[in-house]
Design an enzyme around this catalytic site. Structure first.
Site, PDB file in Angstrom:
ATOM      1  N   ASP A   1      -8.021 -25.011  -5.642  1.00 15.41           N
ATOM      2  CA  ASP A   1      -8.853 -26.195  -5.379  1.00 15.41           C
ATOM      3  C   ASP A   1      -9.441 -26.780  -6.658  1.00 15.41           C
ATOM      4  O   ASP A   1     -10.541 -27.333  -6.658  1.00 15.41           O
ATOM      5  CB  ASP A   1      -9.986 -25.866  -4.384  1.00 15.41           C
ATOM      6  CG  ASP A   1      -9.439 -25.223  -3.138  1.00 15.41           C
ATOM      7  OD1 ASP A   1      -8.445 -25.747  -2.623  1.00 15.41           O
ATOM      8  OD2 ASP A   1      -9.977 -24.195  -2.698  1.00 15.41           O
ATOM      9  N   GLU A   2      -8.729 -26.672  -7.757  1.00 19.95           N
ATOM     10  CA  GLU A   2      -9.221 -27.196  -9.040  1.00 19.95           C
ATOM     11  C   GLU A   2      -8.973 -28.689  -9.179  1.00 19.95           C
ATOM     12  O   GLU A   2      -9.584 -29.342 -10.023  1.00 19.95           O
ATOM     13  CB  GLU A   2      -8.531 -26.482 -10.231  1.00 19.95           C
ATOM     14  CG  GLU A   2      -8.769 -24.982 -10.325  1.00 19.95           C
ATOM     15  CD  GLU A   2      -7.679 -24.195  -9.622  1.00 19.95           C
ATOM     16  OE1 GLU A   2      -6.875 -24.804  -8.895  1.00 19.95           O
ATOM     17  OE2 GLU A   2      -7.637 -22.958  -9.786  1.00 19.95           O
TER      18      GLU A   2
ATOM     19  N   LYS B   1      -5.413 -29.890  -8.784  1.00 19.73           N
ATOM     20  CA  LYS B   1      -4.033 -30.002  -9.294  1.00 19.73           C
ATOM     21  C   LYS B   1      -3.338 -31.242  -8.742  1.00 19.73           C
ATOM     22  O   LYS B   1      -2.590 -31.912  -9.440  1.00 19.73           O
ATOM     23  CB  LYS B   1      -3.220 -28.758  -8.900  1.00 19.73           C
ATOM     24  CG  LYS B   1      -3.726 -27.473  -9.534  1.00 19.73           C
ATOM     25  CD  LYS B   1      -2.979 -26.262  -9.025  1.00 19.73           C
ATOM     26  CE  LYS B   1      -3.278 -25.925  -7.594  1.00 19.73           C
ATOM     27  NZ  LYS B   1      -4.650 -25.493  -7.314  1.00 19.73           N
TER      28      LYS B   1
ATOM     29  N   ASN C   1      -0.549 -23.493   2.901  1.00 18.09           N
ATOM     30  CA  ASN C   1      -1.918 -23.024   2.604  1.00 18.09           C
ATOM     31  C   ASN C   1      -2.566 -23.928   1.551  1.00 18.09           C
ATOM     32  O   ASN C   1      -3.777 -24.004   1.439  1.00 18.09           O
ATOM     33  CB  ASN C   1      -1.924 -21.548   2.139  1.00 18.09           C
ATOM     34  CG  ASN C   1      -0.873 -21.223   1.086  1.00 18.09           C
ATOM     35  OD1 ASN C   1       0.000 -22.022   0.791  1.00 18.09           O
ATOM     36  ND2 ASN C   1      -0.961 -20.038   0.531  1.00 18.09           N
TER      37      ASN C   1
ATOM     38  N   GLY D   1      -3.686 -27.475  -0.214  1.00 20.46           N
ATOM     39  CA  GLY D   1      -4.124 -28.785   0.267  1.00 20.46           C
ATOM     40  C   GLY D   1      -4.385 -29.647  -0.953  1.00 20.46           C
ATOM     41  O   GLY D   1      -5.379 -29.456  -1.641  1.00 20.46           O
ATOM     42  N   HIS D   2      -3.470 -30.530  -1.272  1.00 19.60           N
ATOM     43  CA  HIS D   2      -3.597 -31.354  -2.478  1.00 19.60           C
ATOM     44  C   HIS D   2      -4.037 -32.763  -2.079  1.00 19.60           C
ATOM     45  O   HIS D   2      -3.325 -33.460  -1.369  1.00 19.60           O
ATOM     46  CB  HIS D   2      -2.276 -31.364  -3.255  1.00 19.60           C
ATOM     47  CG  HIS D   2      -1.932 -30.005  -3.799  1.00 19.60           C
ATOM     48  ND1 HIS D   2      -0.693 -29.665  -4.269  1.00 19.60           N
ATOM     49  CD2 HIS D   2      -2.689 -28.888  -3.940  1.00 19.60           C
ATOM     50  CE1 HIS D   2      -0.709 -28.398  -4.690  1.00 19.60           C
ATOM     51  NE2 HIS D   2      -1.909 -27.907  -4.492  1.00 19.60           N
TER      52      HIS D   2
ATOM     53  N   GLN E   1      -2.439 -23.102  -5.211  1.00 21.59           N
ATOM     54  CA  GLN E   1      -3.478 -22.072  -5.332  1.00 21.59           C
ATOM     55  C   GLN E   1      -3.893 -21.913  -6.809  1.00 21.59           C
ATOM     56  O   GLN E   1      -3.658 -22.795  -7.596  1.00 21.59           O
ATOM     57  CB  GLN E   1      -3.028 -20.724  -4.733  1.00 21.59           C
ATOM     58  CG  GLN E   1      -2.858 -20.747  -3.221  1.00 21.59           C
ATOM     59  CD  GLN E   1      -1.531 -21.297  -2.756  1.00 21.59           C
ATOM     60  OE1 GLN E   1      -0.503 -20.903  -3.253  1.00 21.59           O
ATOM     61  NE2 GLN E   1      -1.559 -22.202  -1.801  1.00 21.59           N
TER      62      GLN E   1
ATOM     63  N   ARG F   1     -16.487 -23.958   0.740  1.00 22.71           N
ATOM     64  CA  ARG F   1     -16.079 -23.184  -0.438  1.00 22.71           C
ATOM     65  C   ARG F   1     -17.310 -22.520  -1.034  1.00 22.71           C
ATOM     66  O   ARG F   1     -18.384 -23.120  -1.065  1.00 22.71           O
ATOM     67  CB  ARG F   1     -15.428 -24.096  -1.475  1.00 22.71           C
ATOM     68  CG  ARG F   1     -14.122 -24.673  -0.986  1.00 22.71           C
ATOM     69  CD  ARG F   1     -13.469 -25.577  -2.031  1.00 22.71           C
ATOM     70  NE  ARG F   1     -12.277 -26.198  -1.485  1.00 22.71           N
ATOM     71  CZ  ARG F   1     -11.909 -27.451  -1.699  1.00 22.71           C
ATOM     72  NH1 ARG F   1     -12.613 -28.214  -2.499  1.00 22.71           N
ATOM     73  NH2 ARG F   1     -10.817 -27.931  -1.152  1.00 22.71           N
TER      74      ARG F   1
HETATM   75  P1  IMP Z   1      -3.220 -17.147   2.440  1.00 18.81           P
HETATM   76  O1  IMP Z   1      -2.571 -17.761   1.255  1.00 18.81           O
HETATM   77  O2  IMP Z   1      -3.349 -18.096   3.596  1.00 18.81           O
HETATM   78  O3  IMP Z   1      -2.576 -15.861   2.839  1.00 18.81           O
HETATM   79  O4  IMP Z   1      -4.726 -16.783   2.041  1.00 18.81           O
HETATM   80  C1  IMP Z   1      -5.040 -15.753   1.102  1.00 18.81           C
HETATM   81  C2  IMP Z   1      -6.254 -16.139   0.251  1.00 18.81           C
HETATM   82  O5  IMP Z   1      -5.909 -17.230  -0.592  1.00 18.81           O
HETATM   83  C3  IMP Z   1      -7.461 -16.609   1.061  1.00 18.81           C
HETATM   84  O6  IMP Z   1      -8.632 -16.215   0.382  1.00 18.81           O
HETATM   85  C4  IMP Z   1      -7.356 -18.111   1.029  1.00 18.81           C
HETATM   86  O7  IMP Z   1      -8.602 -18.760   1.206  1.00 18.81           O
HETATM   87  C5  IMP Z   1      -6.812 -18.314  -0.373  1.00 18.81           C
HETATM   88  N1  IMP Z   1      -6.033 -19.559  -0.514  1.00 18.81           N
HETATM   89  C6  IMP Z   1      -4.784 -19.787  -0.085  1.00 18.81           C
HETATM   90  N2  IMP Z   1      -4.391 -21.026  -0.409  1.00 18.81           N
HETATM   91  C7  IMP Z   1      -5.408 -21.592  -1.074  1.00 18.81           C
HETATM   92  C8  IMP Z   1      -5.586 -22.860  -1.705  1.00 18.81           C
HETATM   93  O8  IMP Z   1      -4.707 -23.724  -1.738  1.00 18.81           O
HETATM   94  N3  IMP Z   1      -6.793 -23.065  -2.304  1.00 18.81           N
HETATM   95  C9  IMP Z   1      -7.764 -22.121  -2.342  1.00 18.81           C
HETATM   96  N4  IMP Z   1      -7.641 -20.917  -1.773  1.00 18.81           N
HETATM   97  C10 IMP Z   1      -6.465 -20.648  -1.142  1.00 18.81           C
END
Ligand code: IMP
Length: 430
Positions: free
Chosen positions: A13-14, A16, A38, A40-41, A226, A307
């Site tokens: 969530d920086e 990107k 997972n 979200g851009h 991520q 967050r």
């Molecule tokens: P997963 O990727 O859904 O398995 O989640 C594993 C961990 O990574 C959790 O703490 C999520 O909140 C975190 N996470 C996964 N994708 C993101 C992202 O795009 N931004 C921030 N945290 C993420």
């Protein structure tokens, strides 16, 4: 050689997405190489917000070709919805603008169900996943039972693989989690159909496309998802995602040689956030943390979760710079820090009475880490309308200079808001 990797240097969530969108004006290709829905851009162009989970953030530039590489886990329904919305808004005019590798792993309904069941049964020990089935899908890839995007076009292969997978998964659902088994026929019919709808975007060998582009001197951006500290091997394990999120993963996930990468741009928020469980030494469970959350609108683009917020952590950032080989930094959301009397910067940790400048890696040590801060005066000016770095208030310039000196890496871009135009370039990167 003109491969540029854009990578998150914190816990995701920086920003990107914004940077990739801005860079894409000069890029010929944008490639996603790991992760899945997972991510979200968020992109804001002329005040219009677009949130992308799987389609690369270059898609709003019609001359840029977007590629989803083999390292990505593909949520077929999400990508279908994203494509539909982009077509409706006129952003995706031609199927040649988006290529999806046949080698991508498909996220199946049983991956999401397993992700949710595990989290629910873990109680307080849960990872806090996004619930998108990421972990179970990568597990299937590693255990050689994944459904690949290309399999959706071969009915017999698809049936054989789904039957094989569901035999074990349904046993788990019924015996371990007390859930209903997943229906094979329904799953097969649904995925065959979704596959057909995505056929125009299917690409047999995305690596070949990228290789030809690089050899022809084209600019290729590799868009990370991520952040580095969520890396499966090098992050705060087990509180991580299930893919490798560091820059080297671009080479693996897109099948490009490391020699083809010119620059690694670390996207760094001017403070720190984290979603989900796991250590976070500079977390502020105070009014200051709440203020950062409110001003920075720190709520997940994928799950809407709050967050966790805190000051910038240079111990962790230096680790990220090292493990990624970050060559340049883009500093994001500096505008959010306007209005704080004092701004803190973590430069060391104290663990069991000892000072540490190097990131300790082990989660147990990180849980013990007490941040040691340097403090700087804040500034009150609104930065969001600035057109040039020269107009940045002195106190803010000093903050940026301090960070740059500490991390020994140039900060070449400073972002003062979510819009494309709210981007101050200190040095041209292309
Ligand atoms: P997963 O990727 O859904 O398995 O989640 C594993 C961990 O990574 C959790 O703490 C999520 O909140 C975190 N996470 C996964 N994708 C993101 C992202 O795009 N931004 C921030 N945290 C993420």
């Amino acid at each position: 050689m003109s491969g540029i990797v854009v990578v998150g240097s914190q816990w995701g969530d920086e920003g990107k997405g914004k940077v990739v969108d801005v860079f894409s004006a000069k890029a010929d290709y944008v490639v996603r190489y790991q992760g899945g829905a997972n991510a979200g851009h968020t992109l804001i162009v002329d005040g219009k917000k677009t949130v992308l989970h799987l389609v690369p953030s270059g898609i709003l530039h019609s001359d840029t070709i977007c590629i989803i590489g083999p390292g990505v886990v593909l949520d077929i329904e999400t990508i279908f919805d994203e494509i539909k919305a982009l077509k409706e808004s006129g952003e995706l005019k031609d199927s040649n603008q988006l290529l999806i590798s046949e080698l991508c792993t498909v996220i199946m309904p049983y991956h999401k169900q397993l992700d949710a069941a595990r989290e629910q049964s873990a109680g307080h020990e849960k990872i806090g996943t996004t619930g998108k089935g990421i972990g179970p899908a990568y597990e299937d890839r590693a255990s050689r039972r994944a459904i690949l995007f290309g399999d959706l076009f071969y009915e017999n292969t698809l049936r054989k693989k789904v039957e094989h997978s569901l035999k074990e998964k349904n046993l788990l659902f019924e015996k371990c989690y007390g859930l209903e088994p997943i229906n094979i026929e329904q799953t097969l019919a649904e995925f065959k159909n979704l596959g057909q709808l995505l056929k125009p975007y299917r690409c047999k060998d995305t690596s070949l496309v990228i290789s030809k582009a690089l050899n022809a001197g084209k600019k290729v951006l590799f868009e990370g998802a991520q952040g580095s500290l969520l890396d499966l091997l090098h992050g705060t394990y087990p509180y991580v995602t299930s893919s490798s999120t560091i820059a080297g993963s671009a080479c693996v996930g897109a099948a490009v040689g490391p020699g083809k990468i010119d620059k690694v741009i670390g996207i760094t928020k001017a403070y720190t956030t984290r979603v989900g469980s796991g250590p976070f030494p500079t977390e502020l469970k105070t009014e200051v943390g709440q203020k950062l959350r409110d001003i920075g609108q720190e709520y997940g683009a994928t799950t809407g979760r709050e967050r966790r917020c805190g000051w910038i952590d240079l111990v962790a950032l230096k680790y990220a710079i090292r493990i990624n080989g970050i060559t340049n930094i883009s500093l994001m959301k500096i505008d959010v820090l306007s209005g704080f009397d004092e701004i803190k910067i973590c430069t060391k940790y104290k663990i069991n009475g000892e000072l540490h400048e190097d990131y300790p890696i082990a989660v147990d040590e990180l849980n013990e880490a007490e941040p040691i801060y340097e403090s700087m005066p804040g500034w009150s000016e609104d930065l969001t309308k600035l057109q040039s770095f020269d107009d940045v208030p002195e106190a803010c310039k000093k903050y940026i200079q301090f960070l740059q000196d500490e991390i020994e890496t140039p900060i070449d871009i400073v972002s003062v808001g979510p819009g494309r135009e709210q981007t101050l370039w200190l040095k041209p990167l292309f």
